[in-house]
Write a protein that holds these residues in place. Structure first.
Motif, mmCIF file in Angstrom:
data_model
loop_
_atom_site.group_PDB
_atom_site.id
_atom_site.type_symbol
_atom_site.label_atom_id
_atom_site.label_comp_id
_atom_site.label_asym_id
_atom_site.label_seq_id
_atom_site.Cartn_x
_atom_site.Cartn_y
_atom_site.Cartn_z
ATOM 1 N N ALA A 93 -9.994 -2.372 6.352
ATOM 2 C CA ALA A 93 -9.077 -2.117 7.465
ATOM 3 C C ALA A 93 -8.094 -1.006 7.113
ATOM 4 O O ALA A 93 -7.771 -0.146 7.947
ATOM 5 N N ALA A 94 -7.603 -1.006 5.871
ATOM 6 C CA ALA A 94 -6.660 0.026 5.442
ATOM 7 C C ALA A 94 -7.327 1.397 5.396
ATOM 8 O O ALA A 94 -6.762 2.399 5.868
ATOM 9 N N ARG A 123 -7.860 4.261 -3.879
ATOM 10 C CA ARG A 123 -7.387 3.703 -5.153
ATOM 11 C C ARG A 123 -6.830 2.311 -4.968
ATOM 12 O O ARG A 123 -5.952 1.868 -5.711
ATOM 13 N N LEU A 124 -7.338 1.627 -3.951
ATOM 14 C CA LEU A 124 -6.891 0.274 -3.671
ATOM 15 C C LEU A 124 -7.645 -0.719 -4.536
ATOM 16 O O LEU A 124 -8.841 -0.589 -4.763
ATOM 17 N N VAL A 146 -4.692 -5.182 -2.196
ATOM 18 C CA VAL A 146 -4.900 -5.952 -0.963
ATOM 19 C C VAL A 146 -5.592 -7.259 -1.331
ATOM 20 O O VAL A 146 -6.129 -7.415 -2.419
ATOM 21 N N ASP A 147 -5.574 -8.206 -0.392
ATOM 22 C CA ASP A 147 -6.055 -9.551 -0.693
ATOM 23 C C ASP A 147 -7.559 -9.725 -0.562
ATOM 24 O O ASP A 147 -8.128 -10.646 -1.143
ATOM 25 N N ILE A 187 0.842 -1.198 0.000
ATOM 26 C CA ILE A 187 0.000 0.000 0.000
ATOM 27 C C ILE A 187 0.875 1.244 0.000
ATOM 28 O O ILE A 187 1.756 1.391 0.835
ATOM 29 N N ASP A 188 0.610 2.134 -0.950
ATOM 30 C CA ASP A 188 1.303 3.422 -1.010
ATOM 31 C C ASP A 188 0.411 4.503 -0.403
ATOM 32 O O ASP A 188 -0.802 4.523 -0.632
#
Length: 217
Positions: free
Chosen positions: A195-196, A212-213, A187-188, A172-173
């Motif tokens: 959570a992020a 933007r994940l 992420v998975d 993660i940036d």
């Protein structure tokens, strides 16, 4: 990766498992990890519970909420009564600062405005609206007051992500512009995604989060 049929079956099972939800009123479809819920529910609290249930299911990459709230006669209230109940709920919620959040009600839809210091206060103001009888929906326009420098924000978010899931943090940036944080990377699962986002939103000085994940399939 789950098939669409497997994912749909898991979502239906999760909805049926949660006692706060009437699964018979909800239609479910799944395509390439995107789950769509359709139908009509009696309360806003049920709608929120349904969304939370779907997001708990492994393999869900996104949720489309095409559910609407159609109040049964015994749940209908006038806007004045709803506004009075909403103001009281805010006043009695110790997590919401006094006189910092204002309420407007139009045809059962509550709009919150004002400014608070912390993300948990913003979230708490919205959360205490959902169970109120007669509320069809909530628009949260409450803003956050920034407190700290962008560099401090980025470091605190990175530290929080590392504490929660070191493996995810490496993918993660974090970019900070004023109080706005942009998260990018992969992420998975949807749970890791949430959570992020929660870690970013819970950091001092963050006023908004740009998501933007990508959720891996």
């Amino acid at each position: 990766m789950k098939t669409d049929a497997q994912l749909k079956a898991d979502v239906l099972a999760e909805l049926a498992w949660d006692p706060a939800i009437n699964p018979a009123a909800i239609g479910v479809s799944a395509r390439n990890g995107l789950v769509t819920l359709t139908g009509h529910l009696d309360t806003l609290a049920q709608k929120h519970a349904a969304e939370r249930a779907v997001r708990r299911v492994a393999g869900v990459r996104g949720v489309a909420m095409e559910l609407d709230v159609r109040l049964v006669p015994e749940h209908r209230r006038g806007d004045t009564d709803i506004a009075r109940a909403a103001v009281a709920a805010l006043r009695w919620n110790s997590l919401v600062p006094d006189d910092r959040v204002q309420v407007e009600v139009d045809d059962g839809w509550v709009t919150l405005t004002g400014e608070v210091d912390w993300p948990y206060q913003l979230a708490s103001a919205e959360q205490c609206m959902r169970p109120l009888t007669g509320v069809r929906g909530v628009t949260n326009l409450v803003t956050l007051k920034p407190h700290v420098r962008g560099l401090d924000i980025a470091r605190e978010i990175t530290d929080a992500l590392t504490r929660h899931a070191e493996r995810e943090a490496r993918h993660i940036d974090v970019e900070v512009d004023g109080g706005t944080v942009t998260l990018s990377g992969t992420v998975d699962s949807l749970a890791d995604h949430d959570a992020a986002i929660g870690a970013a939103f819970g950091t001092r000085g963050v006023t908004s989060v740009v998501d933007r994940l990508d959720v891996a399939g």
